[in-house]
Design an enzyme around this catalytic site. Structure first.
Site, PDB file in Angstrom:
ATOM      1  N   ASN A  22       0.836  -1.249  -0.134  1.00 30.41           N
ATOM      2  CA  ASN A  22       0.091  -0.012   0.007  1.00 30.41           C
ATOM      3  C   ASN A  22       0.749   1.276   0.023  1.00 30.41           C
ATOM      4  O   ASN A  22       0.192   2.350  -0.168  1.00 30.41           O
ATOM      5  CB  ASN A  22      -0.899  -0.079   1.127  1.00 30.41           C
ATOM      6  CG  ASN A  22      -0.051  -0.156   2.707  1.00 30.41           C
ATOM      7  OD1 ASN A  22       0.279  -1.213   2.823  1.00 30.41           O
ATOM      8  ND2 ASN A  22       0.073   1.153   3.407  1.00 30.41           N
ATOM      9  N   GLY A  59       4.975   3.034  -0.627  1.00 29.68           N
ATOM     10  CA  GLY A  59       6.498   3.042  -0.696  1.00 29.68           C
ATOM     11  C   GLY A  59       6.882   2.080  -1.572  1.00 29.68           C
ATOM     12  O   GLY A  59       6.618   1.838  -2.886  1.00 29.68           O
ATOM     13  N   TYR A  91      17.039  -2.918  14.520  1.00 33.50           N
ATOM     14  CA  TYR A  91      16.566  -3.105  13.170  1.00 33.50           C
ATOM     15  C   TYR A  91      17.648  -3.810  12.232  1.00 33.50           C
ATOM     16  O   TYR A  91      17.130  -4.694  11.363  1.00 33.50           O
ATOM     17  CB  TYR A  91      16.431  -1.662  12.622  1.00 33.50           C
ATOM     18  CG  TYR A  91      16.089  -1.446  11.222  1.00 33.50           C
ATOM     19  CD1 TYR A  91      14.811  -1.837  10.621  1.00 33.50           C
ATOM     20  CD2 TYR A  91      16.868  -1.009  10.128  1.00 33.50           C
ATOM     21  CE1 TYR A  91      14.513  -1.785   9.276  1.00 33.50           C
ATOM     22  CE2 TYR A  91      16.907  -0.630   8.961  1.00 33.50           C
ATOM     23  CZ  TYR A  91      15.399  -1.301   8.439  1.00 33.50           C
ATOM     24  OH  TYR A  91      15.178  -1.107   7.120  1.00 33.50           O
TER      25      TYR A  91
END
Length: 318
Positions: free
Chosen positions: A27, A29, A180
């Site tokens: 949805n 990027g 991350y």
């Protein structure tokens, strides 16, 4: 390893008519541009999205560019193993094989949060969620003539290290950027082990990976928006996007190459060809030594099986 043509663009995507491709996080990027280009090339694109409203908006945007596009929305929350199971069942129930799975969705550097199943949000979404989804779809992928699994990693994997005894940051002080990096390292270790198992089982499945370089998407700002640190970091990220970032349409090219180009081989890793891999057109890129460690890849696989309760059928026994 495969090779790339000079300055490959979305115009070089081979005809995808008759192929079905699931893109997670379709949805916005990189995922949105991946879905848009694949739909334009003739694929039936399954848009795996958490928010139905955002998915419908993205679908309308793609159809405005490609009125004949074949797009279906699949409700998918990668932070919820029950949602993953339901989404996989919906895809598995379709009559056609799944030709390509693009493991794209992700979160970046939020405060410490947990998935519905109690995993630290970044490892839980970026790795464990995609591990579970791939495992539950492996049978549907193996129905295809030339199936591929493309997992989107990051240059941040180079700063990552696997803490197998504390994968979910329960014993250590939580640090969002190392967390991350661990999750993006896990993406490459997963690709390495999936490629090994696919070959050992004698399948035609190609497991490959890509990274977008520095692409100006909402990922940089969405994850850091909570708390005082987020308020301080967000303006820095916005400036970085303006000064350093390439467009998300360019950032999607390595993923599109890995998903569609001829000559791609198992465990290939694609990123931009510019300085520092931040900008440019797709080509083969390197990875850290930690990301090429087969023992670590096998250990992560076994740990992920235990945490998610998902095995990979014929690929789980090799």
């Amino acid at each position: 390893m495969g090779s790339t043509s000079d300055k490959w663009t979305a115009a070089d995507i081979p005809d995808q008519s008759g192929r079905t491709i699931l893109v997670t996080g379709a949805n916005s990027g990189i995922g949105l541009h991946t879905a848009k280009e694949l739909a334009g090339a003739g694929a039936t694109v399954l848009m795996g999205c958490r928010s139905a409203a955002k998915a419908e908006g993205a679908r309308s945007e793609i159809l405005a560019a490609h009125p004949g596009g074949r797009l279906e929305i699949v409700g998918l929350d990668l932070a919820d193993l029950t949602s993953i199971e339901s989404a996989a069942a919906a895809v598995a129930g379709r009559p056609s094989p799944l030709d390509v799975l693009v493991n794209n969705a992700g979160v970046m550097a939020p405060p410490r949060l947990e998935t519905r199943n109690g995993f630290e949000l970044q490892i839980g979404t970026n790795h464990l969620g995609h591990f579970a989804l791939t495992g539950r779809l492996i049978g549907k992928l193996l129905e295809a003539a030339e199936p591929r699994v493309v997992t989107v990693s990051s240059m941040a994997h180079r700063a990552g290290s696997m803490s197998f005894d504390d994968l979910n940051w329960e014993r250590r002080r939580y640090m969002r950027w190392p967390a991350y990096g661990q999750s993006k390292l896990a993406n490459l270790l997963f690709t390495l082990e999936l490629a090994r198992r696919a070959e050992a089982a004698g399948t035609g499945l190609i497991a490959t990976a890509a990274h977008p370089g520095y692409a100006a998407t909402n990922l940089q700002t969405a994850g850091v928006g909570l708390g005082r640190a987020g308020r301080l970091l967000k303006p820095v990220m916005l400036v970085g996007n303006l000064v350093l970032g390439q467009s998300d349409s360019m950032g999607a090219l390595p993923t599109l190459y890995a998903a569609t180009a001829p000559g791609v081989r198992g465990d290939d890793y694609y990123g931009p060809d510019g300085i520092g891999e931040q900008h440019g057109h797709p080509h083969l890129v390197g990875r850290s030594g930690r990301a090429a460690d087969p023992d670590a890849a096998g250990r992560l696989w076994r740990l992920s099986e235990g945490l998610t309760g998902v095995d990979f059928g014929p690929l789980g026994r090799v």
